[in-house]
Every structure is written in structure tokens, then in C-alpha cells.
Design a protein around this motif. Structure first.
Motif, mmCIF file in Angstrom:
data_model
loop_
_atom_site.group_PDB
_atom_site.id
_atom_site.type_symbol
_atom_site.label_atom_id
_atom_site.label_comp_id
_atom_site.label_asym_id
_atom_site.label_seq_id
_atom_site.Cartn_x
_atom_site.Cartn_y
_atom_site.Cartn_z
ATOM 1 N N GLU A 178 0.801 -1.222 0.000
ATOM 2 C CA GLU A 178 0.000 0.000 0.000
ATOM 3 C C GLU A 178 0.837 1.276 0.000
ATOM 4 O OE1 GLU A 178 -3.240 -0.075 -0.327
ATOM 5 O OE2 GLU A 178 -3.305 -2.269 -0.258
ATOM 6 N N LEU A 179 2.149 1.163 -0.035
ATOM 7 C CA LEU A 179 3.004 2.342 0.080
ATOM 8 C C LEU A 179 2.708 3.367 -1.005
ATOM 9 C CD1 LEU A 179 6.607 1.067 0.950
ATOM 10 C CD2 LEU A 179 5.097 2.449 2.377
ATOM 11 N N SER A 180 2.586 4.632 -0.590
ATOM 12 C CA SER A 180 2.425 5.709 -1.560
ATOM 13 C C SER A 180 3.513 6.774 -1.412
ATOM 14 C CB SER A 180 1.044 6.356 -1.431
ATOM 15 O OG SER A 180 0.847 6.871 -0.126
ATOM 16 N N ASN A 181 4.073 6.920 -0.206
ATOM 17 C CA ASN A 181 5.129 7.909 0.030
ATOM 18 C C ASN A 181 6.241 7.280 0.858
ATOM 19 O OD1 ASN A 181 3.813 10.583 -0.938
ATOM 20 N ND2 ASN A 181 2.273 9.671 0.391
ATOM 21 N N VAL A 182 7.460 7.283 0.331
ATOM 22 C CA VAL A 182 8.635 6.812 1.064
ATOM 23 C C VAL A 182 9.652 7.941 1.047
ATOM 24 C CG1 VAL A 182 10.481 5.117 1.197
ATOM 25 C CG2 VAL A 182 8.208 4.409 0.426
ATOM 26 N N ILE A 183 9.918 8.513 2.232
ATOM 27 C CA ILE A 183 10.811 9.672 2.346
ATOM 28 C C ILE A 183 11.878 9.328 3.383
ATOM 29 C CG2 ILE A 183 10.926 12.160 2.704
ATOM 30 C CD1 ILE A 183 7.849 12.186 2.302
ATOM 31 N N LEU A 184 13.053 8.953 2.903
ATOM 32 C CA LEU A 184 14.148 8.525 3.781
ATOM 33 C C LEU A 184 15.394 9.364 3.527
ATOM 34 C CD1 LEU A 184 13.703 4.642 3.411
ATOM 35 C CD2 LEU A 184 12.813 6.115 5.228
ATOM 36 N N CYS A 185 15.227 10.549 2.978
ATOM 37 C CA CYS A 185 16.369 11.384 2.611
ATOM 38 C C CYS A 185 17.128 11.896 3.835
ATOM 39 C CB CYS A 185 15.901 12.555 1.750
ATOM 40 S SG CYS A 185 14.676 13.626 2.544
ATOM 41 N N HIS A 186 18.365 12.324 3.590
ATOM 42 C CA HIS A 186 19.226 12.908 4.622
ATOM 43 C C HIS A 186 19.411 11.969 5.820
ATOM 44 C CE1 HIS A 186 19.719 17.067 3.019
ATOM 45 N NE2 HIS A 186 18.641 16.710 2.339
ATOM 46 N N ASN A 187 19.915 10.774 5.524
ATOM 47 C CA ASN A 187 20.325 9.814 6.539
ATOM 48 C C ASN A 187 21.681 9.249 6.136
ATOM 49 O OD1 ASN A 187 18.220 9.239 8.774
ATOM 50 N ND2 ASN A 187 16.939 9.370 6.937
ATOM 51 N N HIS A 188 22.028 8.082 6.633
ATOM 52 C CA HIS A 188 23.314 7.465 6.296
ATOM 53 C C HIS A 188 23.105 6.041 5.772
ATOM 54 C CE1 HIS A 188 25.029 10.886 8.347
ATOM 55 N NE2 HIS A 188 24.502 10.533 9.505
ATOM 56 N N PHE A 189 22.046 5.829 5.036
ATOM 57 C CA PHE A 189 21.759 4.489 4.532
ATOM 58 C C PHE A 189 22.800 4.054 3.502
ATOM 59 C CE2 PHE A 189 17.325 5.771 5.745
ATOM 60 C CZ PHE A 189 17.178 4.842 6.760
ATOM 61 N N THR A 190 23.124 2.780 3.523
ATOM 62 C CA THR A 190 24.052 2.194 2.568
ATOM 63 C C THR A 190 23.352 1.050 1.836
ATOM 64 O OG1 THR A 190 24.911 0.750 4.315
ATOM 65 C CG2 THR A 190 26.110 2.810 3.903
ATOM 66 N N GLY A 191 24.090 0.403 0.931
ATOM 67 C CA GLY A 191 23.506 -0.702 0.192
ATOM 68 C C GLY A 191 22.725 -0.210 -1.014
ATOM 69 N N SER A 192 21.884 -1.050 -1.538
ATOM 70 C CA SER A 192 21.173 -0.749 -2.777
ATOM 71 C C SER A 192 19.757 -0.254 -2.511
ATOM 72 C CB SER A 192 21.133 -2.003 -3.655
ATOM 73 O OG SER A 192 20.502 -3.068 -2.962
ATOM 74 N N VAL A 193 19.144 0.268 -3.556
ATOM 75 C CA VAL A 193 17.746 0.688 -3.490
ATOM 76 C C VAL A 193 16.881 -0.558 -3.648
ATOM 77 C CG1 VAL A 193 15.930 2.070 -4.579
ATOM 78 C CG2 VAL A 193 18.272 2.951 -4.457
ATOM 79 N N PRO A 194 16.020 -0.855 -2.688
ATOM 80 C CA PRO A 194 15.185 -2.059 -2.822
ATOM 81 C C PRO A 194 14.191 -1.914 -3.964
ATOM 82 C CG PRO A 194 14.462 -0.754 -0.948
ATOM 83 C CD PRO A 194 15.726 -0.116 -1.446
#
Length: 403
Positions: A178-194
Motif C-alpha cells: 500500500e506504500l504511496s510515500n517513502v521519504i528517507l532522505c538525509h540519513n546514512h543508509f548504505t547498500g542498494s535501493v530495494p
């Protein structure tokens, strides 16, 4: 004796009324489910107002918690919990998020205003099976996104932006239907985009992280309208992916390591701002129709060939620091002198000429930069400081590139 009995008889209505009031008071306290009541108490103990905030002033547990600021109930259950004063510029909260949040099993909406909430996201968030909206932005959260969030099958908005979260974005997050908005900007995430499967996803903002790897042509649904992946270390071609995302109205892939061509079809999308600068895109660029996007930035890439006249309708055009050759189209000069083009940056290419009268009066509202090409600029115009001071490219480079 009879007098005392008479007085007691007369007092009986008052006694019964007092008992009734006490019963009413206990009924008020009993409105909220006891589990939710205790969960709110635990949450309150772990958070406090920052100086200048009085959000928790109404949280007096001798009264009905459903009347607390930020608490919204449906019957005897907490349905929404919005912690902190939502007014812009107001002070936020400080403290940690207590795992008791997972006890509010009917919770559909949970948010915390910007402040100084720190520590990990509780694993217990995964127990909120009815949660549709989760937003804890501009705080100091650390650690990883709990893997169990993939249990939130009703989640529509996930906003954990502007924190200090790290680790991989759990691939299972992309499987939420059901996801419509995913906002994870300005962090330190690594790895690939799922890979995201939700056909309702319209906004994906992952800018300013440390993400790497490539994007497959089917890693994002065609429903996306807003896509920002800038300031990462993503690589590989995206032409097949971008050709599918024909509902885009905002695109920023800048400051990555994307390669391959830029599809001409993307310039027909209903985008107002196209940011593809500072990548490794290569090849000629040929829009399939006149470009109506107001700002196009494809600077600092490895693009070559002649500049298409179909870019002359762009208001702010950044083509600098590429390998474009040939003459600047005459339509660019016409639009520039008519003030239709406000920014035209062509510096640091291999362009050989532009037909413009050296005495032409370029509007004050327009900026033209031509330096460091294979020609002597016919007009002297101010350029950005980063463009350097050299007016022309060394002849040897121009001969070598042409040959």
C-alpha cells in the motif's frame, strides 16, 4: 433519635449524588482501554518538552487521555498519536521513543514533530498492524530501520527523513503493497535501493544517503511521480527505467555515477525541474519534441554531439562541462535576446561558434556563459566563478576532439 434519623433521611439524596459523581469520575478514567492507558504513560515518561514547548501540559493522567493534545481515539482505543506542537518553528520534544508504542494496537497514524528525539526505532513498531502513517522527521534517530516493519501491510506513508539512521533499507520494505510515500532522505543508509512493488507509490525520496549499486528497469513502479535519488553513489544505466516512468513530475538523479544515454522521451514528461547533472551519462541528447521543462540541468556529464534546437524553449538550461560540438543553434540566440532564456550555460564544451552580434544587448535578467570552448566568445558576459578564467580551450584539445 428521631431527629438524627430525619437528618440522615434528608442527607440521603446528597450522599447518592456524591456517589454518582464519583462513579462518573471513575467512568471517565475507564473510557480508554487499560493497555493503551499504560502505553501512553510509558511514552510520556520517555519524552519531554524542549524549552519553549508546552505540548505535554495537557497530559494529566487524572483526566481522559483521549482529550490530551495529539491523542485521537476511536471508542476506547488510541487511533492516532501526533506528538509535539505541529506549528512551524515551534520547539519539539527530547528523549527516546518507548517500546510501549507497540501496545497501541489500533494505532493508524503516528508522528513526531522535528526536535531532539534520539535512539533507535523500537522493534515493537512492527506490532502496529493497522498503521498507515509513520512520520518521524528531523530528529536524531540512529541505528537501522527495524526489519519487522515489513509486517505493516497497511502502511502508506513512511517518513524518517533528516535523521542519522544507517544500514541497509530493508528489501522487505519494498514489498509493502500500500506504500504511496517513502521519504528517507538525509540519513546514512548504505547498500542498494530495494525493489518497490506498490502500484500506489507516487513519491520516493532517498537523496543524501550513501546508497550504491544499479537500478533494474523494473525496480520502481510506473506510478511514481516524484523521484529524488541525488547525492548517492548509484551507478549503471537508467534509460530503460526512465522510459517507463511516464508519470514523473519531478526527477533529481544528480550527483551519482549513472551511465549510458539519456532517453529523449524523458524531455516530454510533465516535469518542471529535471536534474541529471554530475553523473557519467554519455552519448548524444536528442529530445523527441520541443522541450517544455522550465529547468534542465544535464551539466557535468560525458554527453556529446550537436546541441538540439529543441532545447531553445527551456528557461534555465545547463549544458556546461560536457563534450558538445558544433554551432550553438540560432534559435538559442533569439530566445536569449527575447529574455525567454534566463540561464544558458554552455561553458567547458567543444562548441565552435555562435551567431550573435558582439554589440547585442543581452537582457539583464539573462545569463550567458560561453567560455572554454573551441571559439573566442563574441560577447563578454559574466560566468560562474567555477567556470575559471580561461576564455578559450587550447587548440590542441579542439583538434584532438574533432579528429
Amino acid at each position: 433519635m428521631m431527629g438524627n434519623l430525619k437528618r440522615r433521611t434528608m442527607m440521603l439524596p446528597y450522599i447518592l449524588f456524591t456517589v454518582y459523581l464519583l462513579q462518573c469520575k471513575f467512568l471517565v478514567l475507564a473510557i480508554l482501554d487499560p493497555v493503551d492507558f499504560l502505553a501512553l504513560q510509558s511514552i510520556r515518561k520517555s519524552l519531554n518538552d524542549l524549552p519553549g514547548s508546552n505540548f505535554f501540559a495537557s497530559w494529566d493522567f487524572t483526566s481522559d487521555p483521549c482529550n490530551f493534545a495529539g491523542v485521537y481515539c476511536d471508542g476506547d482505543r488510541v487511533l492516532a498519536l501526533n506528538l509535539g506542537d505541529p506549528r512551524a518553528g515551534s520547539a519539539g520534544l527530547i528523549g527516546r521513543l518507548d517500546p510501549a508504542i507497540g501496545k497501541l494496537s489500533a494505532l493508524a497514524e503516528f508522528s513526531i514533530v522535528p526536535g531532539r528525539v534520539f535512539g533507535y526505532l523500537p522493534q515493537s513498531l512492527s506490532e502496529l498492524k493497522n498503521l498507515r502513517f509513520l512520520a518521524i522527521s528531523r530528529n536524531y534517530l540512529t541505528g537501522q530501520i527495524p526489519a519487522g516493519l515489513d509486517q505493516l501491510r497497511s502502511l502508506r506513508t513512511l517518513d524518517l527523513s533528516y535523521n542519522q539512521l544507517s544500514g541497509w533499507i530493508p528489501p522487505s520494505i519494498g514489498s509493502l503493497p500500500e506504500l504511496s510515500n517513502v521519504i528517507l532522505c538525509h540519513n546514512h543508509f548504505t547498500g542498494s535501493v530495494p525493489r518497490f512493488i506498490s502500484q500506489s507509490l507516487t513519491r520516493l525520496d532517498l537523496k543524501r544517503n550513501n546508497l550504491s549499486g544499479s537500478l533494474s528497469p523494473f525496480s520502481l513502479p510506473s506510478s511514481i511521480q516524484y523521484l529524488s535519488l541525488s547525492w548517492n553513489r548509484l551507478s549503471g544505466p537508467v534509460d530503460r527505467l526512465l522510459s517507463r516512468l511516464d508519470h514523473l513530475n519531478f526527477l533529481d538523479l544528480s550527483l551519482n555515477q549513472f551511465t549510458g544515454p539519456i532517453p529523449g522521451r524523458i524531455f516530454t514528461f510533465p516535469i518542471t525541474n529535471l536534474q541529471l547533472e554530475r553523473n557519467l551519462f554519455s552519448g548524444p541528447v536528442e529530445p523527441i519534441d520541443q522541450v517544455t521543462i522550465s529547468t534542465v540541468d544535464i551539466s557535468h556529464n560525458r554527453l556529446y554531439g550537436e546541441i538540439s534546437p529543441r532545447f531553445s524553449t527551456v528557461q534555465n538550461l545547463y549544458l556546461n562541462n560536457n563534450r558538445f560540438t558544433g554551432q550553438v543553434p540560432a534559435s538559442f540566440v533569439d530566445k536569449l535576446l527575447a529574455a525567454s532564456i534566463q540561464i544558458l550555460y554552455l561553458q567547458h564544451n567543444y562548441l565552435t561558434g555562435i551567431e550573435i552580434n558582439p554589440t547585442a544587448d543581452i537582457p539583464v535578467s539573462s545569463s550567458l556563459c560561453l567560455q572554454y570552448n573551441c571559439m573566442v566568445p563574441p560577447v563578454q558576459t559574466p560566468c560562474p566563478l567555477k567556470a575559471g578564467n580561461e576564455k578559450t580551450r587550447p587548440t590542441a584539445q579542439c583538434v584532438e576532439w574533432k579528429g
